[in-house]
Motif scaffolding. Sequence first.
Motif, PDB file in Angstrom:
ATOM      1  N   PHE A   1      38.219  48.653  44.107  1.00  0.00           N
ATOM      2  CA  PHE A   1      39.548  48.974  43.594  1.00  0.00           C
ATOM      3  C   PHE A   1      40.224  47.701  43.079  1.00  0.00           C
ATOM      4  O   PHE A   1      40.756  47.671  41.969  1.00  0.00           O
ATOM      5  N   CYS A   2      40.179  46.646  43.889  1.00  0.00           N
ATOM      6  CA  CYS A   2      40.829  45.387  43.509  1.00  0.00           C
ATOM      7  C   CYS A   2      40.077  44.649  42.411  1.00  0.00           C
ATOM      8  O   CYS A   2      40.682  43.936  41.620  1.00  0.00           O
ATOM      9  N   ALA A   3      38.788  44.791  42.377  1.00  0.00           N
ATOM     10  CA  ALA A   3      37.952  44.130  41.366  1.00  0.00           C
ATOM     11  C   ALA A   3      37.363  45.184  40.443  1.00  0.00           C
ATOM     12  O   ALA A   3      36.150  45.257  40.248  1.00  0.00           O
ATOM     13  N   SER A   4      38.222  45.991  39.875  1.00  0.00           N
ATOM     14  CA  SER A   4      37.763  47.140  39.072  1.00  0.00           C
ATOM     15  C   SER A   4      36.956  46.721  37.849  1.00  0.00           C
ATOM     16  O   SER A   4      36.169  47.516  37.333  1.00  0.00           O
ATOM     17  N   ASP A   5      37.104  45.482  37.411  1.00  0.00           N
ATOM     18  CA  ASP A   5      36.336  45.023  36.255  1.00  0.00           C
ATOM     19  C   ASP A   5      35.034  44.327  36.651  1.00  0.00           C
ATOM     20  O   ASP A   5      34.329  43.794  35.802  1.00  0.00           O
ATOM     21  N   PHE A   6      34.684  44.342  37.940  1.00  0.00           N
ATOM     22  CA  PHE A   6      33.444  43.715  38.407  1.00  0.00           C
ATOM     23  C   PHE A   6      32.254  44.452  37.823  1.00  0.00           C
ATOM     24  O   PHE A   6      32.136  45.671  37.931  1.00  0.00           O
TER      25      PHE A   6
ATOM     26  N   MET B   1      30.119  33.542  33.112  1.00  0.00           N
ATOM     27  CA  MET B   1      29.501  33.385  34.403  1.00  0.00           C
ATOM     28  C   MET B   1      29.393  34.765  35.053  1.00  0.00           C
ATOM     29  O   MET B   1      30.323  35.546  35.010  1.00  0.00           O
ATOM     30  N   THR B   2      28.259  35.025  35.663  1.00  0.00           N
ATOM     31  CA  THR B   2      28.051  36.287  36.362  1.00  0.00           C
ATOM     32  C   THR B   2      28.111  36.050  37.865  1.00  0.00           C
ATOM     33  O   THR B   2      27.533  35.097  38.379  1.00  0.00           O
TER      34      THR B   2
ATOM     35  N   GLN C   1      32.371  51.490  54.042  1.00  0.00           N
ATOM     36  CA  GLN C   1      33.020  52.313  53.024  1.00  0.00           C
ATOM     37  C   GLN C   1      34.437  51.820  52.738  1.00  0.00           C
ATOM     38  O   GLN C   1      34.846  51.755  51.578  1.00  0.00           O
ATOM     39  N   ALA C   2      35.184  51.473  53.776  1.00  0.00           N
ATOM     40  CA  ALA C   2      36.546  50.970  53.573  1.00  0.00           C
ATOM     41  C   ALA C   2      36.527  49.660  52.788  1.00  0.00           C
ATOM     42  O   ALA C   2      37.348  49.447  51.882  1.00  0.00           O
ATOM     43  N   MET C   3      35.603  48.778  53.124  1.00  0.00           N
ATOM     44  CA  MET C   3      35.516  47.490  52.441  1.00  0.00           C
ATOM     45  C   MET C   3      35.130  47.671  50.983  1.00  0.00           C
ATOM     46  O   MET C   3      35.741  47.084  50.090  1.00  0.00           O
ATOM     47  N   THR C   4      34.108  48.483  50.707  1.00  0.00           N
ATOM     48  CA  THR C   4      33.678  48.653  49.314  1.00  0.00           C
ATOM     49  C   THR C   4      34.742  49.378  48.491  1.00  0.00           C
ATOM     50  O   THR C   4      34.956  49.032  47.330  1.00  0.00           O
ATOM     51  N   ASP C   5      35.414  50.361  49.080  1.00  0.00           N
ATOM     52  CA  ASP C   5      36.505  51.033  48.361  1.00  0.00           C
ATOM     53  C   ASP C   5      37.574  50.018  47.962  1.00  0.00           C
ATOM     54  O   ASP C   5      38.050  50.004  46.824  1.00  0.00           O
TER      55      ASP C   5
END
Length: 77
Positions: free
Chosen positions: A25-30, A1-2, A17-21
């Motif tokens: 970081f938390c979803a590094s495999d996204f 699933m994508t 920027q804070a949100m995307t960082d």
Amino acid sequence: MTYTALIITDGRKEMLQAMTDSFFFCASDFDGPVVIVDDSGDRVYTEWLRDAYPDALVHQHLPRRGLAAAIRSGWIY
């Protein structure tokens, strides 16, 4: 699933920027597509988004339409 990351912004660059960082970081495999809906109504901010997030599809609202319309625009893409 994508999965698609749908990001709504209204011109608050530092918050974005804070949100995307944090997210990437938390979803590094996204590896899904990223859609950014810019509801700032500011062409300069939209160009900054396209430069800062070159792999994202950036959709611009001119004029501002509000959160509900931004979400609807994101669902289209």
